[in-house]
Design a protein around this motif. Structure first.
Motif, short mmCIF file in Angstrom:
data_model
loop_
_atom_site.label_atom_id
_atom_site.label_comp_id
_atom_site.label_asym_id
_atom_site.label_seq_id
_atom_site.Cartn_x
_atom_site.Cartn_y
_atom_site.Cartn_z
N GLN A 103 0.88 -1.27 0.08
CA GLN A 103 0.22 0.00 -0.08
C GLN A 103 0.98 1.04 0.10
O GLN A 103 1.62 1.19 0.69
N LYS B 250 0.51 5.58 0.57
CA LYS B 250 -0.04 6.34 1.66
C LYS B 250 -1.51 6.67 1.21
O LYS B 250 -2.50 6.48 1.94
N ASP C 260 -3.63 4.80 -0.85
CA ASP C 260 -4.17 3.71 -1.31
C ASP C 260 -5.12 3.09 -0.31
O ASP C 260 -5.26 3.22 0.81
N ALA C 261 -6.33 2.62 -0.87
CA ALA C 261 -7.37 1.87 -0.32
C ALA C 261 -7.69 0.68 -1.00
O ALA C 261 -8.76 0.32 -1.58
N LEU C 262 -6.84 -0.24 -0.85
CA LEU C 262 -6.78 -1.48 -1.70
C LEU C 262 -7.72 -2.43 -1.24
O LEU C 262 -7.83 -2.70 -0.01
N ASP C 263 -8.62 -2.89 -2.42
CA ASP C 263 -9.49 -3.80 -2.00
C ASP C 263 -8.97 -5.32 -2.17
O ASP C 263 -8.52 -5.40 -3.38
N GLU D 94 -17.05 13.48 -10.25
CA GLU D 94 -17.85 14.65 -9.69
C GLU D 94 -17.32 15.63 -9.17
O GLU D 94 -17.66 16.82 -9.36
N ARG D 95 -16.52 15.38 -8.24
CA ARG D 95 -15.56 16.42 -7.48
C ARG D 95 -14.51 17.02 -8.52
O ARG D 95 -14.57 18.44 -8.41
N GLU E 29 -6.48 14.21 -3.64
CA GLU E 29 -7.94 14.25 -3.26
C GLU E 29 -8.93 13.88 -4.16
O GLU E 29 -10.03 13.54 -3.87
N LYS F 48 -8.10 7.53 -6.00
CA LYS F 48 -7.85 6.49 -4.80
C LYS F 48 -7.54 5.07 -5.74
O LYS F 48 -8.36 4.38 -6.39
#
Lengths: 400, 272, 444
Positions: free
Chosen positions: C172, C174, C176-179, C292-293, C405, C408
């Motif tokens: 990972q 910093k 990351d949101a690894l699935d 969207e952001r 921001e 991900k």
């Protein structure tokens, strides 16, 4: 006094307009409409740049009582022809534009200031003496200035500083209230223990606050400026309380004085809330004030009966440091050498004060003359550095 | 003759010669920015205070008390999010969700509010949470200190209004933020308040030239406020699962609309 | 000749080389690295860059990419409009099984990428082919690239000693949101073709033919827009889902010497096993974009975050996408922010030249997430001869960038792409299989 060199141009910020906003260390200028008018008889007109305007302060008034000068950088030479120390202030309403404090009897001092067109008052010795008039007329010279930074750079620092002022002034009110409570409860020892620390928040915002001349004259005046000195009924504020606590060691009559102090500090807080924060508040205040400290205040033997001289100075330096810190990111990209110089002279001053704190001086009412000299030197160096700020980051008045 | 000090525009040098206006627009932002710093300072102080009580309860093993304090304590953090987020390292240790970690809830690096939330609700225990409680308090103290010393960048403050709405749109609207306690509506309210505060502070500066915009945004805020208010309880808000599907859709739509509208605030104020 | 994977067309005229412009330059892909001042390659062959937008008027079902060669196809091959990465768990417990799997896999890949007619079987039997492309399989520019993951070597003692030096389990970063369900794998297959159906057909074919060896773990499809070239022949980098040109500064894939330097294992100084010569490391990252952001972010801010102008792809201080930013003149980041994506990814100094990677990504658009937002992003694929100095070094530099921001990383993995099969009779991974079967490990 603060120097200003309009010729020192920085290439980093191009000017796209003739608008110029700058601050000479002691100069405050008011946005006027370019109104110029001349008052005939008592006028002394000084057209040429570079010549000092002479004004004398007698025991009764200023001579001349009315002065006219063109806008731009002006130099005044103030001669004290009275028997006691005087200060000379240029005022806009109650706001001090520039001043010299503690001019000794029969001495002269010079004051350099950048002036915008308008009409101002000047003080003439005793606070009870009538004031003189200063007319500033529009001029070509003042048009030829270049900007150094933009308003955008100051948004952050200004809002921070406003917030800081608010916090410190509230703290000053609270501390004064605690002091008043102790005095009214008849607790001399407690009041004595509270006194020095109570002044600190006020001293931190001194760079800005001492310009509210009416409040300054009731919150923190020096006895010398009053006709009857310590016994003058108009002598109020911190030092009046200090005298009672540490000299006469008598709380009689101090209750109302303490209440008045709290009320005045609350009024100060209101003024600060309403005060419009503009870049020159930051740019000029630090250098201006430091110059005053180094030149006008410290060299004079202002005894502090509460042994608070060093504490006051520390708090002053805290306040100056706050401004320095807020301006650093504005100065750094434009003039890294100046930023470095300011930091270095600031550190040196801080070190000098730390030395004083741990020395014998801390326990005595007055600062030892030799150490006083060291302090003055350190502060003068700092003031010189800070007084370069206006030419380094003076702002363009149309915000570009 | 004395002029009222209010007429004086500055204490120090302001020099204006040919009559072109001083940067009125920019200078008008100083007040709102100072007021916002004050707002943030107050909430950060409260956060520190509440976190202290919350972590105390956790360490004392008082599960009921800790659970009761969890959501109210978080509210101040969610309110100051635009500023807290500037310190991404602290944001990560204080407020990261299990998703962000390889081993999810079991990952030793998973810490902060949600780690404690997991212990309190999924395991109904405070066992093993002492270190996390200590760390959370230390992190919040650090955050407080850093915020005190930070000069708020104007763009971050104004942009914060939209950023808070993005927060809601990304995690609160779906109940993913507080997935163990289901106290998302508390966080939602806090984000909402934080966003509205910023908008209210700068509204006077844009009203004149943006009347329709202001009317629309005011209306959108009102709908969200009223919809959320339906779920208020004596000491806070209903759990997320009480949110009706119909209301959830209304909120989602309005939150997205607000995020879109508020994303133009900086531009309207001439900020980058 | 090493690089024979230029697109051949049998029935379609080769595109006039003079109508193309080589773009050596500056660009950005979310999570990618950029070339520093690279030598401009003189046009040879058709000179297509991997990150050029595929040209819709040229794509044709009859386009065929040769299979045999020193390297596998699908790496420096010009990128067609559709791609897919599929990760598998491999069932092969002995060197013999492994060898058999590789042979069968190669067989299928040859058939699918070169084209042919699947056998017609008795109606009582399931058909040999899914039929989604019809009775005849046309190549449609298909390439299938085979890579082996860390777990392939780790769990098999007869493969372990032969593991490529840099190959490792993706850990990972910093942001990351690894699935776990979207990560790693024993084997990766990269499918690229003009149309999505060709890729899907190929995947289904391989699954049908190697069911006892390959169990799918995760897959991600993606595509890039096809664009007509400019009237003067200029082809631009394709855009990603942030709306920015992606790949502007990719090393030139048509430059053999450069590819030998940056991508391929080989040469006299390599410190890999012999079987690995001709292969390369593949870094795959599934990177979600919070679109969207992003779409609600002021254009100026978008450009400052990335470090380029959005529409033209030009750096902040220049006019064209192919221009190089001059960071030496901008040490304080006043023109291109110090934390701008392209500047962090490629600081363009002499030392960072060794961190160059070849990017060949696709954009993906899946479904809708729980909070009603779009699940879209970048299927990032990068090739380099050293994983540590390549992707890992670059991504480490990017840690903390403002772009985080909006993105991900949620999945992917590191794989080692096998060297090519030289000629008919050879098969992918033959040397590795032989070394594994040879018994006790000897480092070659």
């Amino acid at each position: 006094m603060s120097e200003f060199d309009p010729g020192k141009k920085k290439s980093s910020v191009p000017s796209s307009s003739l608008m110029y906003l700058g601050v000479a260390g002691a100069a405050a200028l008011v946005l006027a409409g370019g109104v110029a008018f001349y008052i005939a008889t008592l006028n002394t007109r000084h057209e040429k740049t570079g010549t000092a305007v002479a004004v004398a302060v007698t025991s009764k008034a200023c001579e001349p009582n009315s002065i006219s000068v063109p806008a731009g950088e002006r130099t005044f030479e103030i001669a004290n022809k009275s028997e006691r120390p005087v200060e000379w202030e240029i005022l806009d309403g109650v706001m001090v534009i520039a001043e010299r404090e503690n001019i000794a009897p029969s001495f002269k001092q010079t004051l350099k200031v950048r002036l915008a067109p308008g009409t101002y008052e000047v003080t003439c010795g005793l606070l009870s003496n009538p004031r003189g008039t200063l007319h500033v007329t529009p001029s070509e010279e003042a048009n030829a200035q270049t900007p150094r930074a933009t308003m955008r750079n100051f948004l952050g620092p200004l809002s921070e500083y406003k917030f800081y002022l608010g916090r410190q002034s509230i703290a000053a009110v609270r501390a004064a209230q605690d002091l008043a409570d102790a005095i009214k409860a008849g607790d001399l020892a407690k009041a004595q223990s509270l006194y020095v620390a109570a002044r600190q928040p006020y001293k931190r915002i001194d760079p800005v606050v001492h310009r509210f001349s009416d409040l300054q004259n009731t919150i923190d005046p020096v006895a010398d400026y009053f006709e009857k000195r310590e016994n003058d009924p108009a002598f109020l504020g911190y030092h009046r309380i200090e005298r009672g606590l540490f000299v006469t060691k008598n709380l009689d009559g101090l209750g109302p004085v303490a209440d008045r102090l709290v009320a005045d500090l609350k009024m100060l807080d209101e003024r600060l809330k309403a005060m419009k924060m503009t870049p020159d508040v930051l740019i000029g205040s630090a250098g201006n004030f430091t110059s005053q400290l180094s030149h006008d205040r410290l060299p004079i033997q202002n005894d502090s009966y509460a042994n608070g001289a060093i504490s006051d100075l520390e708090a002053n330096l805290d306040g100056i440091g706050k401004i320095v810190g807020l301006l650093r990111p504005v100065v750094q990209p434009v003039n890294p050498d100046l930023a470095q110089k300011i930091d270095a002279t600031f550190s040196a001053t801080k070190d000098e004060i730390a030395k004083q704190k741990s020395g014998a001086a801390a326990a005595s009412p007055s600062i030892d003359p030799n150490q006083r000299k060291e302090l003055v030197t350190a502060l003068t160096n700092l003031a010189d550095a800070l007084n370069e700020l206006p030419s380094a980051i003076g702002i363009n008045s149309n915000g570009t | 003759m004395k002029r009222h000090f209010m007429a004086a525009t500055a204490l120090a040098a302001l020099l204006c010669y040919t009559g072109a206006a001083y940067a009125e627009e920019d200078s008008k932002l100083v007040e709102p920015l100072a007021a916002y710093k004050s707002f943030i300072a107050d909430h950060t102080e409260k956060l520190l205070d509440n976190t202290s009580k919350f972590t105390e309860a956790v360490k004392a093993g008082d599960i009921a008390k800790a659970k009761a304090l969890y959501a109210p304590t978080r509210m101040d953090y969610e309110t100051i999010e635009p500023i807290a987020e500037l310190f991404s390292d602290l944001d990560h240790t204080i407020d990261a969700r299990a998703d962000d970690f390889e081993k999810k809830e079991q990952d030793p690096k998973f810490s902060g509010f949600h780690r404690i939330e997991h212990g309190l609700w999924s395991e109904n225990s405070t066992k093993g949470l002492e270190a996390y409680a200590d760390q959370l308090l230390a992190d919040v103290k650090d955050l407080n200190h850093r915020i005190e010393n930070l000069t708020f960048p104007p763009e971050t403050v104004v942009g914060g209004a939209a950023a808070l709405m993005e927060e809601v749109a990304a995690t609160k609207i779906s109940g993913e933020e507080d997935r163990y306690s289901h106290t998302d509506l508390w966080d939602f309210k806090a984000n909402f308040d934080g966003s509205k505060k910023i908008y209210d502070l700068v509204k006077p500066l844009i009203e004149k030239d943006n009347a329709d915009f202001v009317k629309k945004v005011d209306g959108d805020f009102k709908v969200v406020d009223e919809t959320l208010a339906k779920y208020k309880t004596a000491d806070g808000y209903e759990l997320y699962d009480k949110l009706s599907e119909a209301d959830r859709k209304v909120l989602a739509a309005k939150v997205n609309a607000l995020a879109t509208e508020l994303s133009t605030l900086r531009g309207k104020l001439g900020l980058n | 000749m090493a690089h024979d994977h230029k697109t051949e067309t049998s029935a379609v005229d080769s595109v006039d080389a003079s109508r193309r412009t080589l773009l050596l330059g500056l660009g950005v892909a979310a999570g990618g690295a950029l070339a520093s001042s690279l030598p401009v390659k003189a046009e040879t062959g058709d000179g297509k860059q991997v990150t050029d937008a595929p040209e819709s008027h040229i794509a044709d079902v009859k386009q065929r990419v040769p299979f045999y060669g020193v390297h596998q196809a699908g790496i420096v091959t010009p990128r067609p409009a559709n791609g897919m990465i599929v990760s598998f768990d491999v069932i092969a417990e002995t060197p013999a099984d492994f060898d058999l799997m590789l042979r069968k896999l190669t067989e299928r890949i040859v058939f699918l990428t070169q084209g042919g007619i699947p056998p017609v079987l008795d109606r009582k039997l399931p058909p040999s082919d899914s039929g989604i492309l019809g009775p005849e399989i046309l190549p449609d520019n298909l390439t299938i690239t085979v890579g082996l993951g860390n777990s392939m070597f780790e769990t098999r003692p007869w493969l372990n000693p032969l593991k490529p030096r840099c190959l490792q389990r993706m850990t990972q970063f910093k942001n990351d949101a690894l699935d776990a369900e979207l990560c790693h794998g024993d084997l990766s297959l990269q499918f690229c073709a003009n149309t999505a159906d060709t890729n899907i057909h190929a995947l289904r074919d391989i699954l049908k033919n190697l069911p006892e060896y390959l169990v799918p773990r995760w897959k991600q499809e993606g595509n890039v827009p096809t664009v007509l070239p400019e009237p003067d022949g200029t082809v631009h980098s394709a855009r990603n889902f942030l709306g920015f040109r992606d790949g502007s500064a990719n090393p030139h894939s048509g430059d053999d010497a450069l590819m030998d330097e940056i991508v391929w294992i080989g040469g006299k100084d390599h410190d890999e096993h012999e079987w690995a010569v001709g292969g390369t490391y593949q870094a795959v990252r599934i990177i979600r974009n919070f679109v969207e952001r992003w779409d609600r972010t002021p254009l100026g801010e978008q450009e400052r975050i990335i470090g380029r102008r959005k529409m033209s792809g030009a750096p902040m201080d220049a006019a064209k996408e192919s221009d190089t930013p001059d960071y030496a003149k901008d040490p304080d980041g006043k023109v291109t922010r110090l934390d701008a994506h392209i500047r962090l990814a490629n600081p363009r100094t002499a030392e960072t030249r060794k961190n160059l990677i070849l990017r060949r990504p696709f954009n993906y658009s899946n479904g809708v997430t729980k909070n009603g937002q779009l699940d879209q992003g970048l299927l990032f694929i990068a090739y380099q001869s050293d994983l540590e100095k390549g992707f890992i070094a670059v991504q480490t530099r990017l840690d903390g960038e403002p772009l985080e921001e909006y993105i991900k990383p949620i999945g992917g993995g590191y794989f080692f792409v096998l060297p090519g099969a030289r000629e008919a009779g050879d098969y992918l991974g033959r040397k590795l299989a032989e070394a594994a079967a040879a018994g006790p490990p000897t480092r070659s």
